[in-house]
Design a protein around this motif. Structure first.
Motif, PDB file in Angstrom:
ATOM      1  N   ALA A  46      -1.215 -14.088  -5.367  1.00 14.43           N
ATOM      2  CA  ALA A  46      -1.766 -12.995  -6.180  1.00 14.43           C
ATOM      3  C   ALA A  46      -1.045 -11.686  -5.881  1.00 14.43           C
ATOM      4  CB  ALA A  46      -3.268 -12.850  -5.914  1.00 14.43           C
ATOM      5  N   MET A  47      -0.721 -11.447  -4.613  1.00 12.01           N
ATOM      6  CA  MET A  47       0.013 -10.235  -4.259  1.00 12.01           C
ATOM      7  C   MET A  47       1.438 -10.285  -4.806  1.00 12.01           C
ATOM      8  SD  MET A  47      -2.172  -8.320  -2.896  1.00 12.01           S
ATOM      9  CE  MET A  47      -0.948  -7.013  -2.707  1.00 12.01           C
ATOM     10  N   LEU A  48       2.037 -11.465  -4.848  1.00 12.38           N
ATOM     11  CA  LEU A  48       3.385 -11.594  -5.414  1.00 12.38           C
ATOM     12  C   LEU A  48       3.359 -11.339  -6.927  1.00 12.38           C
ATOM     13  CD1 LEU A  48       4.724 -14.633  -3.382  1.00 12.38           C
ATOM     14  CD2 LEU A  48       5.719 -12.328  -3.426  1.00 12.38           C
ATOM     15  N   VAL A  49       2.287 -11.727  -7.587  1.00 14.37           N
ATOM     16  CA  VAL A  49       2.145 -11.398  -9.012  1.00 14.37           C
ATOM     17  C   VAL A  49       2.094  -9.885  -9.177  1.00 14.37           C
ATOM     18  CG1 VAL A  49       0.683 -11.559 -11.059  1.00 14.37           C
ATOM     19  CG2 VAL A  49       0.965 -13.553  -9.580  1.00 14.37           C
ATOM     20  N   ARG A  50       1.300  -9.220  -8.337  1.00 13.94           N
ATOM     21  CA  ARG A  50       1.189  -7.763  -8.413  1.00 13.94           C
ATOM     22  C   ARG A  50       2.559  -7.097  -8.176  1.00 13.94           C
ATOM     23  NH1 ARG A  50      -3.904  -9.034  -5.894  1.00 13.94           N
ATOM     24  NH2 ARG A  50      -5.645  -8.173  -7.115  1.00 13.94           N
TER      25      ARG A  50
ATOM     26  N   GLY B 230       8.188  -4.851 -13.066  1.00 12.42           N
ATOM     27  CA  GLY B 230       8.433  -5.111 -14.477  1.00 12.42           C
ATOM     28  C   GLY B 230       9.104  -6.454 -14.714  1.00 12.42           C
ATOM     29  N   ASP B 231       8.939  -7.374 -13.790  1.00 14.44           N
ATOM     30  CA  ASP B 231       9.579  -8.685 -13.867  1.00 14.44           C
ATOM     31  C   ASP B 231       8.573  -9.697 -14.420  1.00 14.44           C
ATOM     32  OD1 ASP B 231      10.827 -11.121 -13.483  1.00 14.44           O
ATOM     33  OD2 ASP B 231      11.635 -10.606 -11.520  1.00 14.44           O
ATOM     34  N   SER B 232       8.572  -9.861 -15.732  1.00 18.13           N
ATOM     35  CA  SER B 232       7.605 -10.730 -16.389  1.00 18.13           C
ATOM     36  C   SER B 232       7.807 -12.198 -16.040  1.00 18.13           C
ATOM     37  CB  SER B 232       7.683 -10.559 -17.908  1.00 18.13           C
ATOM     38  OG  SER B 232       7.329  -9.243 -18.289  1.00 18.13           O
ATOM     39  N   ILE B 233       9.050 -12.590 -15.824  1.00 17.17           N
ATOM     40  CA  ILE B 233       9.332 -13.984 -15.508  1.00 17.17           C
ATOM     41  C   ILE B 233       8.769 -14.346 -14.138  1.00 17.17           C
ATOM     42  CG2 ILE B 233      11.156 -15.658 -15.035  1.00 17.17           C
ATOM     43  CD1 ILE B 233      12.826 -14.304 -17.192  1.00 17.17           C
ATOM     44  N   ALA B 234       9.052 -13.520 -13.134  1.00 14.36           N
ATOM     45  CA  ALA B 234       8.531 -13.784 -11.788  1.00 14.36           C
ATOM     46  C   ALA B 234       7.014 -13.709 -11.771  1.00 14.36           C
ATOM     47  CB  ALA B 234       9.125 -12.799 -10.787  1.00 14.36           C
TER      48      ALA B 234
ATOM     49  N   PRO C  22      -0.253 -12.267 -16.551  1.00 11.99           N
ATOM     50  CA  PRO C  22       0.653 -11.237 -17.082  1.00 11.99           C
ATOM     51  C   PRO C  22       0.992 -11.425 -18.555  1.00 11.99           C
ATOM     52  CG  PRO C  22       1.908 -12.839 -15.814  1.00 11.99           C
ATOM     53  CD  PRO C  22       0.457 -13.262 -15.727  1.00 11.99           C
ATOM     54  N   LEU C  23       0.005 -11.190 -19.400  1.00 10.37           N
ATOM     55  CA  LEU C  23       0.202 -11.308 -20.846  1.00 10.37           C
ATOM     56  C   LEU C  23       0.845 -10.044 -21.412  1.00 10.37           C
ATOM     57  CD1 LEU C  23      -3.289 -12.785 -21.827  1.00 10.37           C
ATOM     58  CD2 LEU C  23      -1.223 -14.024 -21.147  1.00 10.37           C
ATOM     59  N   THR C  24       1.441 -10.171 -22.583  1.00  6.60           N
ATOM     60  CA  THR C  24       1.944  -9.010 -23.317  1.00  6.60           C
ATOM     61  C   THR C  24       0.832  -8.490 -24.218  1.00  6.60           C
ATOM     62  OG1 THR C  24       4.273  -9.687 -23.324  1.00  6.60           O
ATOM     63  CG2 THR C  24       3.553  -8.258 -25.110  1.00  6.60           C
ATOM     64  N   TRP C  25       0.588  -7.193 -24.174  1.00  6.93           N
ATOM     65  CA  TRP C  25      -0.452  -6.596 -25.015  1.00  6.93           C
ATOM     66  C   TRP C  25       0.104  -5.559 -25.980  1.00  6.93           C
ATOM     67  CZ3 TRP C  25      -4.931  -8.934 -25.452  1.00  6.93           C
ATOM     68  CH2 TRP C  25      -5.374  -9.736 -24.406  1.00  6.93           C
TER      69      TRP C  25
ATOM     70  N   ALA D 165       0.830  -1.211   0.000  1.00  5.61           N
ATOM     71  CA  ALA D 165       0.000   0.000   0.000  1.00  5.61           C
ATOM     72  C   ALA D 165       0.859   1.253   0.000  1.00  5.61           C
ATOM     73  CB  ALA D 165      -0.938  -0.005   1.206  1.00  5.61           C
ATOM     74  N   GLN D 166       2.042   1.152   0.597  1.00  7.49           N
ATOM     75  CA  GLN D 166       2.990   2.271   0.640  1.00  7.49           C
ATOM     76  C   GLN D 166       3.887   2.304  -0.585  1.00  7.49           C
ATOM     77  OE1 GLN D 166       4.902   1.466   4.409  1.00  7.49           O
ATOM     78  NE2 GLN D 166       3.328   2.550   5.581  1.00  7.49           N
ATOM     79  N   ARG D 167       3.660   1.407  -1.523  1.00  5.30           N
ATOM     80  CA  ARG D 167       4.415   1.304  -2.781  1.00  5.30           C
ATOM     81  C   ARG D 167       5.879   0.914  -2.567  1.00  5.30           C
ATOM     82  NH1 ARG D 167       2.007   6.296  -6.491  1.00  5.30           N
ATOM     83  NH2 ARG D 167      -0.203   5.734  -6.213  1.00  5.30           N
ATOM     84  N   ASP D 168       6.140   0.270  -1.453  1.00  7.03           N
ATOM     85  CA  ASP D 168       7.472  -0.273  -1.202  1.00  7.03           C
ATOM     86  C   ASP D 168       7.437  -1.728  -1.677  1.00  7.03           C
ATOM     87  OD1 ASP D 168       9.906  -1.167  -0.294  1.00  7.03           O
ATOM     88  OD2 ASP D 168       9.748  -0.209   1.672  1.00  7.03           O
ATOM     89  N   VAL D 169       7.578  -1.910  -2.987  1.00  5.25           N
ATOM     90  CA  VAL D 169       7.353  -3.218  -3.600  1.00  5.25           C
ATOM     91  C   VAL D 169       8.408  -4.230  -3.176  1.00  5.25           C
ATOM     92  CG1 VAL D 169       7.140  -4.458  -5.791  1.00  5.25           C
ATOM     93  CG2 VAL D 169       6.149  -2.170  -5.542  1.00  5.25           C
ATOM     94  N   GLU D 170       9.662  -3.810  -3.051  1.00  4.57           N
ATOM     95  CA  GLU D 170      10.716  -4.746  -2.663  1.00  4.57           C
ATOM     96  C   GLU D 170      10.458  -5.310  -1.264  1.00  4.57           C
ATOM     97  OE1 GLU D 170      12.922  -5.940  -4.583  1.00  4.57           O
ATOM     98  OE2 GLU D 170      12.514  -4.620  -6.283  1.00  4.57           O
ATOM     99  N   ARG D 171      10.103  -4.432  -0.344  1.00  2.71           N
ATOM    100  CA  ARG D 171       9.829  -4.888   1.027  1.00  2.71           C
ATOM    101  C   ARG D 171       8.564  -5.750   1.061  1.00  2.71           C
ATOM    102  NH1 ARG D 171      10.488  -0.662   5.823  1.00  2.71           N
ATOM    103  NH2 ARG D 171      12.627  -0.966   5.047  1.00  2.71           N
ATOM    104  N   ALA D 172       7.577  -5.365   0.281  1.00 10.88           N
ATOM    105  CA  ALA D 172       6.343  -6.154   0.219  1.00 10.88           C
ATOM    106  C   ALA D 172       6.636  -7.554  -0.304  1.00 10.88           C
ATOM    107  CB  ALA D 172       5.317  -5.462  -0.677  1.00 10.88           C
ATOM    108  N   THR D 173       7.454  -7.648  -1.352  1.00  6.83           N
ATOM    109  CA  THR D 173       7.795  -8.949  -1.923  1.00  6.83           C
ATOM    110  C   THR D 173       8.473  -9.833  -0.886  1.00  6.83           C
ATOM    111  OG1 THR D 173       8.064  -8.000  -4.142  1.00  6.83           O
ATOM    112  CG2 THR D 173       9.113 -10.125  -3.729  1.00  6.83           C
TER     113      THR D 173
END
Length: 237
Positions: A83-87, A93-97, A119-122, A54-62
């Motif tokens: 689902a949160m790990l996908v987000r 920007g890690d398509s593989i993960a 996570p499809l490519t569009w 929620a705080q946009r600290d994606v690395e810590r969230a992961t």
């Protein structure tokens, strides 16, 4: 009419919620689309992950969600964490993960309520060697979700476009409505690249998107917008 039900959640999939009473005397099942909200205890790592995200600290969230996956034993809650790990991966920007976590989620519950996260490519993109190899591996897993994901990334790749197109054509006849509709919409990307789009084609795409389940319309709408852009219909784009 809204009502509350309490007890121990035995399972929660894309189709149903199953609750056992605390005294183990009965089990009730509810259709998933009738469920408005679910409240359940979460591990500390799970809570910290949600706060960090929620705080946009994606690395810590992961990091927190990965620890939560270790501590959590309930399959249906593990799917929420996946689902949160996908987000998180999508934000990085890690398509593989993102792809790997989504496929783990889908394997646990092919009816997942979080299919919208696939996570499809569009849009146009240059595929990396690592993503190319991973995408080929996903196709070889031979599940519909993995084939859709792998083919999506390879569709504009000169070396494997024919393979990806063949996969999409087969998936376009899938009995899974979501797979079928997304595979067909993915093929529109090739028409956008060709550039000779007609007004009737644009209207047909618009109509097909409006008939889709709302939670999977985002990618197809993006392709439709790119189609209008190619036609220099800037307001519609």
């Amino acid at each position: 009419m809204l009502f509350r039900s309490s007890g121990i959640i035995v399972g929660f999939t894309g189709t149903q919620l199953t609750i056992r009473s605390r005294d183990n005397t009965n089990v009730n099942t509810y259709a998933a689309d009738e469920v408005v909200e679910v409240r359940t205890p979460q591990t500390e790592h799970h809570k910290k992950g949600l706060v960090s995200f929620a705080q946009r600290d994606v690395e810590r969230a992961t990091a927190s969600f990965e620890l939560a996956m270790i501590a959590e034993t309930r399959d249906w809650v593990r799917r929420d964490i996946l689902a949160m790990l996908v987000r998180c991966a999508l934000h990085r920007g890690d398509s593989i993960a993102a792809g790997a976590k989504f496929l783990a989620l889908w394997q646990s519950d092919p009816t997942t309520r979080q299919f919208k996260l696939v996570p499809l490519t569009w849009g146009p993109r240059n595929i990396t060697a690592a993503l190319r190899n991973e995408s080929l591996g996903w196709i070889n897993l031979n599940t519909e979700a993995s084939r859709l994901l792998g083919a999506s990334h390879l569709l504009a790749d000169a070396r494997h476009a024919a393979l990806a197109k063949n996969e999409m054509n087969e998936l376009a006849t899938s009995t899974d409505l979501r797979i079928r509709l997304l595979a067909r919409a993915q093929m529109w990307r090739l028409r956008v690249r060709e550039g000779n789009l007609t007004p009737s084609e644009m209207k047909r795409w618009q109509s097909k998107i409006e008939d889709m389940p709302e939670d999977i319309r985002g990618g197809p709408f993006y392709v439709l917008g790119r189609g209008h852009l190619v036609r220099k219909e800037f307001d519609r784009a």
